[in-house]
Design a protein around this motif. Structure first.
Motif, PDB file in Angstrom:
ATOM      1  N   ARG A  46      -9.073   7.870 -11.265  1.00  0.00           N
ATOM      2  CA  ARG A  46      -9.494   7.061 -10.128  1.00  0.00           C
ATOM      3  C   ARG A  46      -8.666   5.771 -10.118  1.00  0.00           C
ATOM      4  O   ARG A  46      -8.490   5.127 -11.156  1.00  0.00           O
ATOM      5  CB  ARG A  46     -10.980   6.719 -10.243  1.00  0.00           C
ATOM      6  CG  ARG A  46     -11.508   5.753  -9.201  1.00  0.00           C
ATOM      7  CD  ARG A  46     -11.610   6.397  -7.839  1.00  0.00           C
ATOM      8  NE  ARG A  46     -12.376   5.543  -6.918  1.00  0.00           N
ATOM      9  CZ  ARG A  46     -12.565   5.837  -5.639  1.00  0.00           C
ATOM     10  NH1 ARG A  46     -12.049   6.955  -5.124  1.00  0.00           N
ATOM     11  NH2 ARG A  46     -13.275   5.030  -4.868  1.00  0.00           N
ATOM     12  N   VAL A  47      -8.157   5.412  -8.947  1.00  0.00           N
ATOM     13  CA  VAL A  47      -7.384   4.181  -8.804  1.00  0.00           C
ATOM     14  C   VAL A  47      -8.129   3.265  -7.839  1.00  0.00           C
ATOM     15  O   VAL A  47      -8.417   3.655  -6.697  1.00  0.00           O
ATOM     16  CB  VAL A  47      -5.963   4.478  -8.282  1.00  0.00           C
ATOM     17  CG1 VAL A  47      -5.178   3.181  -8.107  1.00  0.00           C
ATOM     18  CG2 VAL A  47      -5.225   5.413  -9.230  1.00  0.00           C
ATOM     19  N   GLU A  48      -8.430   2.064  -8.288  1.00  0.00           N
ATOM     20  CA  GLU A  48      -9.130   1.083  -7.464  1.00  0.00           C
ATOM     21  C   GLU A  48      -8.360  -0.232  -7.518  1.00  0.00           C
ATOM     22  O   GLU A  48      -8.360  -0.926  -8.538  1.00  0.00           O
ATOM     23  CB  GLU A  48     -10.566   0.888  -7.954  1.00  0.00           C
ATOM     24  CG  GLU A  48     -11.417   2.158  -7.871  1.00  0.00           C
ATOM     25  CD  GLU A  48     -12.853   1.945  -8.320  1.00  0.00           C
ATOM     26  OE1 GLU A  48     -13.119   0.894  -8.949  1.00  0.00           O
ATOM     27  OE2 GLU A  48     -13.697   2.812  -8.044  1.00  0.00           O
ATOM     28  N   LEU A  49      -7.683  -0.553  -6.426  1.00  0.00           N
ATOM     29  CA  LEU A  49      -6.809  -1.718  -6.378  1.00  0.00           C
ATOM     30  C   LEU A  49      -7.263  -2.701  -5.311  1.00  0.00           C
ATOM     31  O   LEU A  49      -7.937  -2.332  -4.354  1.00  0.00           O
ATOM     32  CB  LEU A  49      -5.368  -1.286  -6.095  1.00  0.00           C
ATOM     33  CG  LEU A  49      -4.775  -0.227  -7.028  1.00  0.00           C
ATOM     34  CD1 LEU A  49      -3.400   0.180  -6.547  1.00  0.00           C
ATOM     35  CD2 LEU A  49      -4.710  -0.741  -8.465  1.00  0.00           C
ATOM     36  N   THR A  50      -6.851  -3.935  -5.494  1.00  0.00           N
ATOM     37  CA  THR A  50      -7.128  -4.973  -4.506  1.00  0.00           C
ATOM     38  C   THR A  50      -5.818  -5.372  -3.845  1.00  0.00           C
ATOM     39  O   THR A  50      -4.883  -5.821  -4.524  1.00  0.00           O
ATOM     40  CB  THR A  50      -7.765  -6.210  -5.166  1.00  0.00           C
ATOM     41  OG1 THR A  50      -8.955  -5.822  -5.846  1.00  0.00           O
ATOM     42  CG2 THR A  50      -8.098  -7.252  -4.108  1.00  0.00           C
ATOM     43  N   SER A  62      -7.588   0.044 -12.499  1.00  0.00           N
ATOM     44  CA  SER A  62      -8.049  -0.903 -11.497  1.00  0.00           C
ATOM     45  C   SER A  62      -7.394  -2.258 -11.698  1.00  0.00           C
ATOM     46  O   SER A  62      -6.938  -2.590 -12.802  1.00  0.00           O
ATOM     47  CB  SER A  62      -9.575  -1.048 -11.559  1.00  0.00           C
ATOM     48  OG  SER A  62      -9.978  -1.571 -12.806  1.00  0.00           O
ATOM     49  N   PRO A 111      -9.957  -3.738  -0.451  1.00  0.00           N
ATOM     50  CA  PRO A 111      -9.910  -2.710  -1.501  1.00  0.00           C
ATOM     51  C   PRO A 111      -9.102  -1.499  -1.054  1.00  0.00           C
ATOM     52  O   PRO A 111      -9.096  -1.144   0.129  1.00  0.00           O
ATOM     53  CB  PRO A 111     -11.376  -2.350  -1.712  1.00  0.00           C
ATOM     54  CG  PRO A 111     -12.049  -2.696  -0.428  1.00  0.00           C
ATOM     55  CD  PRO A 111     -11.311  -3.872   0.135  1.00  0.00           C
ATOM     56  N   TRP A 112      -8.429  -0.883  -2.012  1.00  0.00           N
ATOM     57  CA  TRP A 112      -7.631   0.326  -1.759  1.00  0.00           C
ATOM     58  C   TRP A 112      -7.920   1.293  -2.893  1.00  0.00           C
ATOM     59  O   TRP A 112      -7.851   0.908  -4.068  1.00  0.00           O
ATOM     60  CB  TRP A 112      -6.157  -0.030  -1.711  1.00  0.00           C
ATOM     61  CG  TRP A 112      -5.229   1.099  -1.343  1.00  0.00           C
ATOM     62  CD1 TRP A 112      -4.756   1.405  -0.102  1.00  0.00           C
ATOM     63  CD2 TRP A 112      -4.627   2.055  -2.247  1.00  0.00           C
ATOM     64  NE1 TRP A 112      -3.904   2.489  -0.157  1.00  0.00           N
ATOM     65  CE2 TRP A 112      -3.812   2.911  -1.465  1.00  0.00           C
ATOM     66  CE3 TRP A 112      -4.714   2.275  -3.625  1.00  0.00           C
ATOM     67  CZ2 TRP A 112      -3.086   3.963  -2.018  1.00  0.00           C
ATOM     68  CZ3 TRP A 112      -3.999   3.326  -4.184  1.00  0.00           C
ATOM     69  CH2 TRP A 112      -3.190   4.150  -3.381  1.00  0.00           C
ATOM     70  N   THR A 113      -8.264   2.527  -2.559  1.00  0.00           N
ATOM     71  CA  THR A 113      -8.648   3.474  -3.598  1.00  0.00           C
ATOM     72  C   THR A 113      -7.939   4.812  -3.435  1.00  0.00           C
ATOM     73  O   THR A 113      -7.479   5.166  -2.348  1.00  0.00           O
ATOM     74  CB  THR A 113     -10.169   3.731  -3.585  1.00  0.00           C
ATOM     75  OG1 THR A 113     -10.534   4.310  -2.324  1.00  0.00           O
ATOM     76  CG2 THR A 113     -10.935   2.441  -3.798  1.00  0.00           C
ATOM     77  N   ARG A 166       0.835  -1.208   0.000  1.00  0.00           N
ATOM     78  CA  ARG A 166       0.000   0.000   0.000  1.00  0.00           C
ATOM     79  C   ARG A 166       0.865   1.251   0.000  1.00  0.00           C
ATOM     80  O   ARG A 166       0.480   2.292  -0.555  1.00  0.00           O
ATOM     81  CB  ARG A 166      -0.959   0.004   1.191  1.00  0.00           C
ATOM     82  CG  ARG A 166      -0.305   0.185   2.552  1.00  0.00           C
ATOM     83  CD  ARG A 166      -1.277  -0.172   3.671  1.00  0.00           C
ATOM     84  NE  ARG A 166      -0.749   0.150   4.998  1.00  0.00           N
ATOM     85  CZ  ARG A 166       0.114  -0.611   5.660  1.00  0.00           C
ATOM     86  NH1 ARG A 166       0.573  -1.735   5.109  1.00  0.00           N
ATOM     87  NH2 ARG A 166       0.532  -0.259   6.863  1.00  0.00           N
ATOM     88  N   GLU A 193     -14.085   9.668  -6.952  1.00  0.00           N
ATOM     89  CA  GLU A 193     -14.943   8.551  -7.335  1.00  0.00           C
ATOM     90  C   GLU A 193     -15.601   8.756  -8.693  1.00  0.00           C
ATOM     91  O   GLU A 193     -15.912   7.787  -9.392  1.00  0.00           O
ATOM     92  CB  GLU A 193     -16.019   8.330  -6.271  1.00  0.00           C
ATOM     93  CG  GLU A 193     -15.486   7.873  -4.922  1.00  0.00           C
ATOM     94  CD  GLU A 193     -16.609   7.602  -3.946  1.00  0.00           C
ATOM     95  OE1 GLU A 193     -17.789   7.582  -4.376  1.00  0.00           O
ATOM     96  OE2 GLU A 193     -16.329   7.404  -2.749  1.00  0.00           O
ATOM     97  N   ALA A 225      -9.697   5.772 -15.202  1.00  0.00           N
ATOM     98  CA  ALA A 225      -9.504   4.884 -14.063  1.00  0.00           C
ATOM     99  C   ALA A 225      -8.443   3.828 -14.344  1.00  0.00           C
ATOM    100  O   ALA A 225      -8.200   3.444 -15.495  1.00  0.00           O
ATOM    101  CB  ALA A 225     -10.822   4.199 -13.690  1.00  0.00           C
TER     102      ALA A 225
END
Length: 258
Positions: free
Chosen positions: A180-184, A203, A190-192, A153, A196, A201
């Protein structure tokens, strides 16, 4: 700072454990970084740990030295005569001394570096990112698969915050559209980052994102979903580390293997 330093110590221990498995000849194995062996990755970390300690304790001396800095390739060549045990001792000593200095700083203290000045918190995050990234080079040279951890992270965060730097170091204008960044994370959390409602984006797995922003993999060798012109431009220029534009890695199976 306490959390960051704890994670830096853990990342350091992870790399140290990997280095302890090396046979003498393993130090000469080629890594994915062109022209660099395992030994060069370790000397690189040790040298910049010493530079980091100087930046924190004597900024003027650091700035003078930084103004005469040549290249990381020159540094690697300079220390190729060191024996493996000397290299390991240097890395351990330099890292312990730098952490001891970082522990005396507050998160908002400002420190000079080879790119823009940074807060102490960002500075420690950068050292963790470098440790993880160069550790990945060592792991790839050995054919070892490392288990990703929640420490990623920090790498993801510095990758997001360094978005403007990747454009600036290439003399490119910073796009106005946000991403927008949306990671697992490795544990499924989830980490964003970013607004929004952004149309652009990125992801996917946090590991893939971290490998890409540290230029340890080509974007074609990731499972990241990249939407929008700005997001695509960012992923082509992403650079979480200071210095001139990195060469990146070749695509289609020649980057990091998972």
């Amino acid at each position: 700072m306490g959390e960051l330093l704890a994670d830096l110590r853990a990342e350091t221990a992870s790399l140290d454990d990997l280095l302890l498995t090396l046979e003498p000849g393993d130090w000469e194995l080629a890594t994915p970084a062109e022209g660099w062996a395992v030994r060069d990755q370790v000397s690189h970390l040790a040298w910049f740990d010493e530079a980091a300690r100087t930046a924190a304790t004597d900024p003027d001396v650091f700035r003078t030295a930084a103004a005469h800095f040549t290249s990381t390739d020159d540094l690697a060549a300079e220390f190729r005569g060191l024996a493996p045990d000397e290299l390991l001792h240097w890395f351990r000593t330099a890292r312990a001394r730098s952490i001891a200095v970082f522990a005396r700083l507050s998160a908002r203290d400002r420190l000079p570096w080879y790119g823009p000045d940074m807060s102490a918190a960002s500075f420690v995050t950068a050292r963790l990112m470098e440790t993880w990234a160069h550790g990945q080079d060592v792991a790839d040279a050995l054919g070892v698969t490392r288990e990703p951890t929640r420490r990623l992270r920090h790498v993801a965060m510095i990758g997001v915050r360094a978005m403007p730097y990747g454009f600036a170091v290439r003399n490119l204008p910073l796009p106005e559209r946000p991403v927008r960044v949306e990671l697992t994370m490795p544990d499924g959390t989830p980490w964003t980052a970013g607004p929004e409602d952004a149309a652009d984006a990125v992801s996917g797995p946090m590991l893939d994102f971290c490998l890409l922003v540290t230029q340890r993999v080509h974007r074609d060798d990731t499972t990241l979903e990249i939407t929008g012109e700005t997001a695509r431009a960012w992923m082509e220029t992403a650079q979480a580390f200071a210095g001139p534009p990195g060469k990146g890695r070749s695509g289609k199976g020649q980057g990091h293997t998972r």
